[in-house]
Design an enzyme around this catalytic site. Structure first.
Site, PDB file in Angstrom:
ATOM      1  N   HIS A   1      -3.448   5.962   3.678  1.00 39.28           N
ATOM      2  CA  HIS A   1      -4.260   4.798   3.332  1.00 39.28           C
ATOM      3  C   HIS A   1      -3.708   3.504   3.918  1.00 39.28           C
ATOM      4  CE1 HIS A   1      -6.010   1.785   0.485  1.00 39.28           C
ATOM      5  NE2 HIS A   1      -7.014   2.645   0.388  1.00 39.28           N
TER       6      HIS A   1
ATOM      7  N   SER B   1     -11.344  -1.004  -0.455  1.00 44.94           N
ATOM      8  CA  SER B   1     -10.042  -0.973   0.214  1.00 44.94           C
ATOM      9  C   SER B   1     -10.177  -1.267   1.694  1.00 44.94           C
ATOM     10  CB  SER B   1      -9.378   0.405   0.046  1.00 44.94           C
ATOM     11  OG  SER B   1      -8.758   0.531  -1.199  1.00 44.94           O
TER      12      SER B   1
ATOM     13  N   ASN C   1     -14.038   0.190  -6.766  1.00 48.50           N
ATOM     14  CA  ASN C   1     -15.066   1.113  -6.263  1.00 48.50           C
ATOM     15  C   ASN C   1     -15.824   1.858  -7.360  1.00 48.50           C
ATOM     16  OD1 ASN C   1     -14.132   0.481  -3.662  1.00 48.50           O
ATOM     17  ND2 ASN C   1     -12.659   2.159  -3.691  1.00 48.50           N
TER      18      ASN C   1
ATOM     19  N   ASP D   1       0.838  -1.195   0.000  1.00 49.26           N
ATOM     20  CA  ASP D   1       0.000   0.000   0.000  1.00 49.26           C
ATOM     21  C   ASP D   1       0.880   1.256   0.000  1.00 49.26           C
ATOM     22  OD1 ASP D   1      -2.284   1.848   0.831  1.00 49.26           O
ATOM     23  OD2 ASP D   1      -3.282  -0.086   0.990  1.00 49.26           O
TER      24      ASP D   1
END
Length: 474
Positions: free
Chosen positions: A228, A404, A330, A166
């Site tokens: 994130h 996520s 998404n 990530d």
């Protein structure tokens, strides 16, 4: 991805007992009891009054005494249960695994024993004392939650490393002691924004973007740095029962951070290298990973087919036993158009909202395997964050929504499963997640087999362990 911030803050099986001379290590953990229960083949509920009055015969009491002597114990008859079983008291408390051995000895000495087992002491289900736990509906609510409290009484993920591939991570009080050495795979210095290319520092310097930084005509980022990877890591393994912040799905597990996403995203080549490295493979110019991860979390993606570079990296990781969990995307469209969700051998995760139905943004389709809480406009997923807008600031907590966020829920459950049964293969893990997933309480077309049920998944992993143990003893 939407961000909302928070201020810092009985069936008795005698055969199993007889075969299980090493039962204490595998099943008993640290629980103790000073009693065991014995049921005889000639006992039944209708004879309860007589049993209560007479207790045990002299012959049976003698067998019980000899069985106890094998372990240096005195066993005393306490009472008869409603269904005719007898409760025996030991003269000291012991690990339930050791009591199981006493029960097995008694059963072996007396063929009239129908079953003998520890009289286990039950306690209330694990409920973390972390102050934001009450906001973590995704763990315990009946509609959209994952039945985690039930699973935590069996597994916390101890001994399992989970790679978060990530944006890197920020040191955080609620992640203290949970982060293992990682690596920064971002070779492009403009993307990296930390003054250099690849290095052993996986910390996140921030990914906010000014206008034109990621290409001509590309505007500034609408929100501050996302942090994130820190949010994802907190969902998986935030410290729990520490009276601070949030709880993690697999709080006994450890995080191996692999930084691949910077200011403008991340290159497939860097992500592929991180997949190989995190799972224990060799990457030229990068020190070996001393903390091989059994679970890889990829809360990232891009539109397009699964490229050969990514697929080969996934195949390489799977060959070393790694389970690869990825976000479905998404865009409220078929996930077959999103990579790596459309790659083979991954567990692709859709998102549900608090009502247990499909989140408005979640991708769907035949490539989706399971669903997990990702939140929606009515309620997000709370986890660890950083208060900095562009560069790092103080520890904080925040609520995000997205696949996520759903993905680390599943990665955490996989860690719970592997902690109880490390011999599970990636395919076996996926099959058990699907077979134990619960029905959607609200519409979720194309969301896979169902919502991941942490408790049922851990039970399935443990059941495999018992089957394997029984087979090896025959």
């Amino acid at each position: 991805m939407k961000r909302t911030t928070f201020p810092t803050l009985l069936k008795c099986a005698v055969a199993a007992l007889i075969a299980g001379s090493s039962l204490a290590a595998s099943a008993a953990m640290t629980a103790q009891t000073d009693r065991l229960i014995v049921k005889y083949k000639d006992s039944n509920a209708s004879s309860m009054s007589a049993l209560a009055a007479t207790g045990l015969s002299t012959g049976r009491q003698a067998i019980i005494t000899r069985a106890g002597q094998e372990f240096g114990l005195n066993l005393k008859h306490v009472r008869t249960t409603a269904l005719g079983a007898h409760v025996l008291k030991l003269d000291r408390a012991m690990n339930t695994g050791e009591v199981a051995k006493v029960a097995a000895e008694l059963a072996a000495r007396d063929p009239m024993v129908e079953c003998a087992e520890p009289d286990r002491i039950m306690t209330r289900l694990t409920t973390p004392n972390d102050p934001l736990y009450t906001s973590q509906w995704d763990y315990f609510e009946a509609a959209g939650g994952m039945r985690l409290p039930l699973a935590w009484d069996k597994s916390t993920g101890a001994g399992v490393n989970v790679a978060v591939i990530d944006t890197g991570y920020r040191p955080h009080a609620d992640l203290a002691g949970q982060i293992l050495p990682g690596y920064d795979f971002i070779a492009n210095t403009a993307f990296a924004a930390d003054g250099d290319g690849r290095d052993s520092d996986a910390k996140d310097p921030g990914d906010s973007v000014i206008a034109g930084q990621c290409g001509v005509g590309i505007p500034a980022q609408d929100e501050p740095s996302s942090w994130h990877g820190t949010h994802v890591a907190g969902t998986i393994a935030a410290k729990t029962n520490n009276g601070v912040g949030v709880a993690g799905v697999a709080f006994g597990a450890k995080i191996v951070p692999a930084r691949v996403l910077g200011k403008c995203g991340g290159y497939t080549s860097d992500i592929a290298d991180a997949i190989v490295w995190a799972s224990g493979g060799a990457v030229s110019g990068v020190p070996a990973n001393a903390n091989k991860a059994r679970v890889l979390n990829l809360s990232l993606g891009s539109t397009g087919t699964c490229d050969l570079t990514t697929q080969n990296a996934i195949n390489s990781a799977r060959s070393r036993g790694a389970v690869v969990v990825v976000a479905a995307g998404n865009s409220n469209m078929d996930a077959s158009t999103d990579s790596p969700a459309n790659c083979k051998g991954v567990i692709a995760v859709a998102a549900v909202g608090r009502n247990g139905g499909k989140a408005s943004y979640s991708n769907y389709g035949s490539v989706v395997d399971v669903a997990a809480p990702g939140g929606d406009t009515d309620a997000g997923i709370v986890s660890t964050l950083n208060a900095g807008t562009t560069t790092p600031g103080a520890d904080s907590y925040g609520s995000y929504i997205g696949t996520s966020m759903a993905t680390p829920h599943v990665a955490g459950v996989v860690a719970l499963m592997l902690s109880k049964n490390p011999k599970l293969t990636p395919d076996e893990v996926e099959a058990k997640l699907k077979s134990t997933a619960r029905r959607f309480p609200s519409p979720c077309a194309g969301c896979g087999a169902g919502i991941v049920d942490a408790n049922a998944a851990v039970d399935a992993a443990m059941s495999s362990t018992k089957v394997t143990a029984a087979a090896s003893s025959q």
